[in-house]
Motif scaffolding. Structure first.
Motif: not given
Lengths: 419, 456
Positions: A127-128, A234-235, A130-134
């Motif tokens: 998923v996108l 997969l996003l 948080t910074l961690e996600d990115a």
């Protein structure tokens, strides 16, 4: 100034904007600014650019420690709030600590929601938010050759473009029959979709995912058409939901989000809410409360909440949320403000469509006033358009001229109020 | 405490002719090309050829663009006040363009980036390129600081009517002239608001006396001559009403002016005897209601025009004569400055237009608006005369005046005016401007040319 302890949960745009507004009136009282992440304040809007590498993840922060300290803010990172006690005027942190407040702002934002698709829980997906996600997505891109993106909203579209530019073969799946439905009508969305297709991204609209499963480390997505897509990555970008779990049983009224009035007050006098978590009156339908989860609304709502919390007499109540955004893709630019998306009904819009370029302009008038406009590669000042709508400035017989020259006419109309 | 003044670019639409030199200069400075696409400044012109404003960054104190930038690429420089754009940090999301209501940050289709005014490092090319003075570089707090640092020589809480112009005028006049002054206020509103006081206490912190209505100028002349004799340079200042100046006190004023007595005489013209029951005076304008020029089935307000007192004073060969209005305070301060200098040599006369909410019947909150409209309609032209040049100069030229009705309709004492009266007032206003123009440099040079033309 009486002694007041401000506590703000959430350190993105709504929270930061509230801090600035409070400090205009109240220079002295302490402001506690909490975030559950272990970073300095940043904007979720920057994340697609972190993924694409256009933004340096070290330089995206909106305030540093010194600036926060300088404005009398006690910044506490890594603090997740798990409960709220309205009677005791305190919040409960995950660590067990109890933090008292006199005035509380809920600016916790929203979190991604996974759609109810069979098998989705069992596969590893991105998923996108948080910074961690990115950063995680960026790392995952390196070993991947193909990607499926679920959801044709702004986050999904941005991500699909970035994954494509990162060298991946990308398929974007949207269940509705058009992309970006909140902002653009079918025709404009079609132009954007075509540009994606021309650039080699597969865009499937009106296509529902029926099942997701993993096979030898790869992700298989089954569609209702019977087809399948296989991807290394997969996003999921099918939507977000306000972070209000910790309010359960607290006594704060919430529907989808926390219900607030035009001063961002919740149903409890010591508590305000702003940003993606707040469900606030709508500009075009004041009886309705809606979530306009955009950066611009978060800034504005945070400012109003901060002013009201500090008792700023200059406060002008919020006129209501308006859908608005800008969007850049493959060297093109688009914006949309107000009514005119596919779901806004019949309002006799004025159109200009040129397939080449492409160029698109839509102007929606109602009762001699502008209520919506959108454009692709079209010269208008989006900020002036938004202000004409927000202030309900009458076009005074300049309707025809506005339709043919929205840039010049918009500036003339606004400039009468500038001095 | 003095505030930090940030600089800003002021635009005067009346002076703009749409030549676009500013646009070209901006583009040239930033992109080395005169193409408008590169310009951070744009002039907004409507269909009638009027220039309504400039699309340009206002360097806002709380810039919305910066608050809405997800990349932290926009910020206000606390030193210069400039809202700075960091090209490196900008990701091109365009959200800033969605939040600026001034068209101050825009997408440049040629460069593919947003652009905004950066003040050219302190000397904006647009301002330097403008030949008509339509763009001026100003510092926001300059005036505030300059005036705020001066001592207020009037006590708090004086007894003026709500919205009275006299308090504003009295405080600012004494601020600028300073404590080395003898103030004379004959019977009238300035005395009435407390300048001469009651029970032995006065509201001003300077020497003040209360002459008769008839002898203000002659008493000040005597006081000045005494100070001259003992070798002290003290400013003599009269703040008299229009009755005490144009009517009852005119004989002594005229005499003092003719003798070149050294003083500043300020006429606070509220166009009638406002503190004794709103009677007509020599400066009450045509058509105005007063308690002695009533409105009924026969009379429709004053039947005569106002005495052109400032022009009469020009004809007395005063060192300095000016008209002023507190809605144009910057202009008034400049004139006070010149008056102080002129009063060392002879008579300096300032005629201050002074709207009166009580006697003129308009809401107190409209005082400044009344002053602005009076000037913008040319009912009250702002000008000055210096004996050394022998010419009148308009200090706020209004080339494209509003119809007089825009001012008249604000003021209760004109409510009864019919179309014919309004038409007459419009005519009188235009005639008076023509007379004044004849005394300007252009007017005089024009006459000389014509005379030569006839001769040759």
């Amino acid at each position: 100034m009486p002694q007041t302890r401000y506590v703000i949960i959430g350190s993105s745009h709504a929270g930061l904007s509230a801090v600035e507004a409070i400090r205009l009136t109240d220079r002295d009282n302490p402001v506690f600014l909490l975030t559950q992440e272990d970073t300095l304040p940043y904007s979720p809007t920057i994340l697609p650019y972190v993924v694409s590498g256009e933004a340096d993840p070290e330089k995206i922060f909106l305030k540093d420690e010194d600036a926060l300290k300088g404005s009398g803010v006690v910044y506490r990172r890594g603090e997740k709030v798990v409960g709220l006690d309205l009677h005791a005027r305190s919040i409960i942190l995950k660590s067990g600590e109890i933090l008292d407040y006199d005035k509380l702002l809920l600016a916790t934002g929203a979190a991604p929601v996974l759609p109810p698709v069979e098998g989705l829980e069992g596969v590893s997906c991105h998923v996108l938010r948080t910074l961690e996600d990115a950063l995680g997505l960026r790392r995952a891109m390196e070993g991947s050759r193909s990607a499926v993106v679920l959801g044709g909203g702004l986050i999904g579209m941005h991500a699909a473009e970035n994954l494509h530019k990162g060298g991946l073969k990308v398929t974007l799946v949207e269940a509705l029959d058009q992309i970006l439905p909140g902002y653009f009508d079918r025709e404009a969305a079609g132009l954007i979709r075509d540009i994606f297709r021309e650039n080699g991204i597969e865009v499937l609209t009106g296509s529902v995912v029926t099942r997701v499963f993993e096979d030898r480390g790869r992700c298989i997505v089954s569609l209702d058409s019977g087809e399948e897509r296989t991807a290394d990555l997969l996003l999921v970008a099918t939507g977000v939901r306000p972070r209000i779990g910790f309010l359960t049983g607290s006594g704060i009224d919430a529907e989808e989000g926390v219900l607030v009035d035009e001063r961002m007050r919740t149903t409890h006098p010591d508590v305000w809410a702003a940003g993606d978590v707040a469900q606030a009156p709508d500009f075009f339908d004041s009886g309705k409360k809606r979530i306009h989860a955009t950066l611009v609304n978060a800034v504005e709502q945070g400012r109003i909440a901060g002013m009201d919390m500090a008792g700023d007499e200059a406060l002008v109540p919020h006129p209501g949320g308006i859908a608005m955004n800008t969007y850049r893709f493959f060297g093109h630019r688009a914006f949309a403000v107000g009514l005119g998306g596919e779901n806004s009904g019949e309002l006799s819009p004025h159109h200009l469509v040129e397939k080449t370029g492409p160029r698109y302009r839509k102007i929606v008038l109602q009762g001699g006033r502008l209520v919506g406009a959108s454009g692709i590669n079209d010269g208008m000042d989006p900020g002036i358009i938004a202000e004409l709508i927000r202030r309900k400035i009458p076009l005074q017989g300049l309707e025809e001229r506005f339709i043919s020259d929205p840039l010049g006419t918009g500036r003339v109309l606004m400039s009468r109020t500038w001095r | 405490m003095t505030g930090n003044g940030y600089r800003t670019i002021a635009f005067y639409p009346d002076r703009c002719d749409g030549c676009n030199l500013c646009v070209e200069a901006c583009a040239e400075h930033h992109a080395g090309s005169k193409e408008a696409v590169h310009s951070r400044i744009r002039v907004c012109g409507d269909e009638e050829g009027r220039y309504t404003g400039i699309a340009l960054c206002r360097q806002c104190s709380m810039p919305r663009c910066a608050m809405n930038c997800p990349a932290g690429a926009l910020s206000k420089d606390p030193e210069t006040g400039v809202v700075c754009w960091d090209e490196e940090k900008c990701v091109g999301c365009l959200l800033c363009t969605l939040t600026c209501p001034y068209g101050g940050i825009v997408f440049n289709a040629a460069s593919g980036r947003v652009m905004k005014c950066d003040f050219c490092g302190g000397r904006p090319a647009c301002v330097e390129a403008c030949t008509r003075g339509a763009l001026e570089l100003k510092r926001g707090a300059d005036l505030y600081n300059a005036w705020g640092d001066l001592e207020d020589l009037v006590v708090p809480g004086i007894s003026a009517c709500l919205g009275c112009n006299s308090e504003l005028l009295l405080r600012h006049t004494l601020r600028r002239i300073g404590p080395n002054v003898v103030l004379a206020t004959p019977p009238g509103c300035i005395a009435g608001v407390g300048a001469v006081g009651v029970n032995g206490k006065t509201a001003v912190k300077t020497p003040v006396f209360h002459p008769l209505l008839t002898n203000t100028a002659s008493m000040l002349a005597g006081a000045r001559r005494y100070y001259n004799r003992i070798g002290r340079d003290v400013t003599m200042l009269a703040l008299g009403g229009d009755g005490g100046t144009a009517d009852v006190g005119f004989q002594s004023l005229s005499g003092a002016a003719e003798r070149g007595e050294q003083m500043i005489y300020i006429c606070v013209d509220n166009e009638g005897y406002m503190n004794t029951g709103v009677q007509r005076s020599g400066t009450t304008p045509f058509g105005a209601w007063t308690s002695t020029t009533p409105v009924g089935s026969v009379l429709r307000g004053k039947t005569r025009e106002a005495k052109p007192l400032p022009l009469l004073m020009v004809m007395h060969n005063c060192e300095y004569v000016a008209t002023a209005c507190t809605a144009f305070m910057e202009d008034y301060y400049e004139k006070l400055e010149k008056a102080i200098e002129a009063s060392k040599k002879g008579m300096a006369y300032i005629h201050v237009f002074s709207p009166c909410p009580t006697g003129w019947r308009f809401p107190p909150g409209k005082l400044i608006e009344a002053g602005r409209k009076a000037v913008q309609t040319n009912i009250v032209p702002l000008w000055e005369f210096e004996l050394k040049t022998g010419r009148i100069r308009f200090t706020y030229p209004v080339d494209d005046p509003l119809p007089v009705q825009e001012y008249l309709s604000l003021i209760g004492k004109f409510r009864h005016l019919d179309e014919e009266q309004i038409r007459l007032i419009q005519e009188q206003t235009e005639r008076k401007i023509q007379i004044l123009k004849a005394f300007t440099k252009e007017g005089r040079d024009g006459d000389e040319t014509r005379v030569e033309g006839v001769g040759s």
